[in-house]
Design an enzyme around this catalytic site. Structure first.
Site, short mmCIF file in Angstrom:
data_model
loop_
_atom_site.label_atom_id
_atom_site.label_comp_id
_atom_site.label_asym_id
_atom_site.label_seq_id
_atom_site.Cartn_x
_atom_site.Cartn_y
_atom_site.Cartn_z
N HIS A 59 0.85 -1.20 0.00
CA HIS A 59 0.00 0.00 0.00
C HIS A 59 0.88 1.25 0.00
O HIS A 59 0.88 2.03 0.95
CB HIS A 59 -0.92 0.00 1.22
CG HIS A 59 -1.88 -1.16 1.27
ND1 HIS A 59 -1.48 -2.44 1.58
CD2 HIS A 59 -3.21 -1.24 1.04
CE1 HIS A 59 -2.53 -3.25 1.54
NE2 HIS A 59 -3.59 -2.56 1.22
N GLU A 240 -8.82 -5.22 -5.01
CA GLU A 240 -7.86 -6.14 -4.36
C GLU A 240 -8.22 -7.60 -4.62
O GLU A 240 -7.37 -8.49 -4.56
CB GLU A 240 -7.79 -5.88 -2.85
CG GLU A 240 -7.12 -4.56 -2.50
CD GLU A 240 -7.00 -4.31 -1.00
OE1 GLU A 240 -6.28 -3.37 -0.62
OE2 GLU A 240 -7.65 -5.01 -0.19
#
Ligand code: DHB
Ligand code: FE
Length: 281
Positions: A59, A240
């Site tokens: 991230h 995701e």
């Protein structure tokens, strides 16, 4: 030879790591979530892997927005838990398998999936939270872990179909490694969630249920889901879920779903978790 015997999927919500690290696992908010992973903790004691190929997304922790590999492979001997702004999580260093990872890179790249080779990398909640959920809080992680980061942070993210086919290539890579190793592939992230904007907090339970129900018996129903559908139906971070399709592509056509767990709320995210066992001997 090395062999993949099962796959596992799980969300990776960072607040789960914070709850564990700050002694809040028994709080009424978190207890039902952690109870949902007790099956996996027992199952993995009964079916321990030598190596987990852990598909996750970074991230903007190890990779800044300056360099964004679509698919990468952690080829180092070890990976330290990253400092994501409040110090590294107090969890063990992740031990890799540099020889096996080099073999996978060779096999997969010659199979025309051009993974970025990463020889130094810290790992963020995308990788450490799944390890905590499944292994609890041991002094050392009980197996080696090969990180496989996927870009789902900046568009263009890879398609679900590309991810599924990368899973197929991973399987070939594993099965051409001469050492006898019991290997799992984990697909992490998801399920529906949106962290920003007017739709922040979006959860789509029927859409998630279809994803959970289909990925074992009918992954072809999922590989053609496009980016716009992920965005519209599963929120901006629902993308995701393409990482789960890498896990699925690495398994047999026929799998047994031995665990299915779904839980809301956990921070902003619908938490989903599966264990799929290969059926072929
Ligand atoms: C949350 C979920 C994520 O997948 C993430 O990477 C960050 C935050 C959340 O639900 O808070
Ligand atoms: Fe995430």
């Amino acid at each position: 030879m090395a062999r993949i015997y099962a796959g596992l999927t799980t969300s990776h919500v960072p607040a789960i790591g914070a709850a564990l690290d700050n002694g809040k696992a028994q709080d009424p908010y978190w207890r039902p979530l952690f109870q949902g992973y007790e099956f996996a903790q027992q199952w993995i004691r009964d079916n321990p892997p030598d190596v987990v190929i852990l598909v996750y997304n970074d991230h903007a922790t190890a990779f800044s927005l300056e360099i964004i590999p679509t698919f990468a492979l952690g080829c180092a001997e070890e990976f330290a838990p990253a400092d994501e702004g409040w110090g590294p999580r107090p969890v063990p260093v992740v031990k890799g398998d540099a020889r096996f990872a080099a073999h996978i890179a060779q096999s997969v790249i010659l199979d025309e999936f051009d993974l970025t080779i990463v020889n130094k990398m810290d790992v963020d909640h995308g990788l450490t939270v799944p390890l905590s959920l499944v292994f609890g809080a041991p002094a050392a992680w009980p197996c080696r872990v090969i990180p496989l980061p996927v870009n789902v942070v900046m568009y263009p993210a890879p398609t679900g179909n590309r991810c599924f086919n990368l899973g197929r290539a991973l399987r070939k890579a594993v099965e051409s490694y001469p050492q006898d190793l019991r290997v799992m592939v984990w697909g992490t992230g998801g399920m529906s969630h949106q962290l920003q904007g007017p739709r922040a907090g979006l959860i789509n339970q029927p859409w998630d249920a279809r994803f959970l129900d289909s990925i074992g018996p009918d992954p072809q129903a999922l590989v053609r889901i496009g980016h716009l559908e992920y965005l519209r139906e599963a929120g901006s971070e629902g993308i995701e879920l393409v990482m789960w399709l890498i896990m699925r592509g690495a398994l047999d056509d026929n799998v047994r779903t031995v665990r299915r767990f779904y839980h809301v709320p956990a921070s902003n995210t619908a938490v989903g978790h599966l264990i799929l066992e290969n059926c072929e001997p």
